[in-house]
Structure formats: structure tokens, C-alpha cells
Design a protein around this motif. Structure first.
Motif, short mmCIF file in Angstrom:
data_model
loop_
_atom_site.label_atom_id
_atom_site.label_comp_id
_atom_site.label_asym_id
_atom_site.label_seq_id
_atom_site.Cartn_x
_atom_site.Cartn_y
_atom_site.Cartn_z
N GLU A 29 5.57 0.53 1.95
CA GLU A 29 4.45 0.21 1.31
C GLU A 29 3.24 0.78 1.88
O GLU A 29 2.31 1.05 1.04
CB GLU A 29 4.32 -1.33 1.23
N TRP A 30 3.18 0.83 3.51
CA TRP A 30 2.07 1.27 4.12
C TRP A 30 2.31 2.63 4.75
O TRP A 30 1.07 3.28 4.95
CB TRP A 30 1.44 0.29 4.85
N TYR A 31 3.43 3.11 4.82
CA TYR A 31 3.45 4.43 5.37
C TYR A 31 3.54 5.56 4.21
O TYR A 31 4.69 5.55 3.40
CB TYR A 31 4.72 4.53 6.41
N GLU A 32 2.71 6.31 4.23
CA GLU A 32 2.78 7.27 3.17
C GLU A 32 4.02 8.02 3.12
O GLU A 32 4.57 8.34 2.05
CB GLU A 32 1.70 8.25 3.27
N LYS B 76 -4.12 7.69 7.84
CA LYS B 76 -4.00 7.23 6.41
C LYS B 76 -3.39 5.87 6.40
O LYS B 76 -3.65 5.06 5.42
CB LYS B 76 -3.56 8.36 5.74
N ASP B 77 -2.16 5.89 7.26
CA ASP B 77 -1.33 4.87 6.88
C ASP B 77 -1.86 3.51 7.55
O ASP B 77 -1.78 2.34 6.71
CB ASP B 77 -0.09 4.91 7.98
N SER C 262 -6.04 -1.93 4.16
CA SER C 262 -6.52 -2.39 2.56
C SER C 262 -5.41 -3.30 1.95
O SER C 262 -5.84 -4.22 1.22
CB SER C 262 -6.62 -1.01 1.64
N ILE C 263 -4.21 -3.27 2.18
CA ILE C 263 -3.29 -3.92 1.83
C ILE C 263 -3.68 -5.55 2.18
O ILE C 263 -3.62 -6.49 1.49
CB ILE C 263 -1.74 -3.77 2.37
N GLN D 233 -5.39 2.86 7.38
CA GLN D 233 -6.16 2.49 6.53
C GLN D 233 -5.48 1.95 5.13
O GLN D 233 -5.93 0.98 4.51
CB GLN D 233 -6.78 3.82 5.87
N LYS D 234 -4.16 2.31 4.98
CA LYS D 234 -3.48 1.58 3.96
C LYS D 234 -3.07 0.22 4.17
O LYS D 234 -3.39 -0.79 3.66
CB LYS D 234 -2.19 2.60 3.64
#
Length: 145
Positions: A29-32, A133-134, A140-141, A136-137
Motif C-alpha cells: 500500500e505504501w511502498y511504490e 516517495k514511500d 498521507s495514508i 510521503q505515501k
């Protein structure tokens, strides 16, 4: 040698952040770059747990198994590859900031061998970008939850 350190402040309590981040089921879900995580041992997470991940990095599909080598719930998680393309260690830490915020750190380090060794400096830069990026994701989650 690859040694990449990133951190972020998440406006969410430490227990909530660490419980979510330390659960391999949430990784896709959070690791691109992570496509799947499959338990090789029974949950819950503890020292000795093994999780098989499938990921895509730099256009290549990677399959590797991480083994938990240290786990202090709410504070620290250390995993090392038991199987995979090159030896890698991933370390997460969580620290409370004030009452409702958390500093989360993510560190990846390892020694690529053979052909991968040539690309270590490039891999470090790409991993740092991906890790930012991960984080940041996940921020945000958890802040939107």
C-alpha cells in the motif's frame, strides 16, 4: 556499499505509525515498488519472522525474503535479506514528537556484488528518491486516516 537514510515527521501517534509500517501486509500500500508481501512464517511479526516480497526496481522484477533480526514494537524493526539479489538490511525507527506526531526513519544498507556492484552509486540515489516517495505515501495514508 549502499547506505540510504531517510526520515519524515508524520502527524499521527507513534503506536499507530509503527503498527502500520511494521505490518508486512501494508507494504504494497505504501511502498511504490513492492507488488506483494507473503508471510513465510506465522504472524504476528517477531524476531525470526520471514516475509517474501516481490518488487519492481529500476525496471527489474525482484524477489527476496526478509528475516526479522530485531523487533521492539513501537520503536525499532530490523530486517535482513535471507534470500535475494544482494544482501540488504532495512531498519525502521519510530520516535514520538510531542503528543501526536512521530519521526519515522528508514535506512537501507547493503553490499551489492557482481554486476550490481557497478551500479551501487546509481542505486543509492534511486533508492533515496524511492524511499522519500514511500515515506510521503505512508504519511498521507496515516494523516488522512
Amino acid at each position: 556499499m549502499v547506505d540510504v537514510f531517510t526520515e519524515i515527521i508524520i502527524q499521527s501517534p507513534r503506536d499507530k505509525v509503527s503498527d502500520y509500517a511494521a505490518n508486512p501486509n501494508h507494504a504494497p500500500e505504501w511502498y511504490e515498488n513492492i507488488e506483494s508481501a507473503e508471510w513465510r512464517t506465522e504472524s504476528p511479526l517477531r524476531v525470526g519472522s520471514q516475509v517474501a516480497f516481490k518488487a519492481r526496481f529500476l525496471g527489474r522484477e525482484l524477489a527476496y525474503v526478509y528475516q526479522v533480526t530485531e523487533y521492539i514494537p513501537g520503536e525499532k524493526l530490523v530486517m535482513k535479506t535471507a534470500e535475494g539479489p544482494f544482501p540488504m538490511e532495512t531498519i525502521y525507527t519510530w520516535e514520538s514528537i510531542g503528543g501526536h506526531s512521530t519521526r519515522m526513519t528508514l535506512r537501507n544498507r547493503g553490499n551489492p556484488s557482481g554486476f550490481s556492484k557497478v551500479f551501487a552509486p546509481f542505486m543509492s540515489a534511486m533508492m533515496k528518491k524511492a524511499n522519500r516517495k514511500d515515506l510521503q505515501k505512508i504519511k498521507s495514508i496515516l494523516e488522512d486516516a
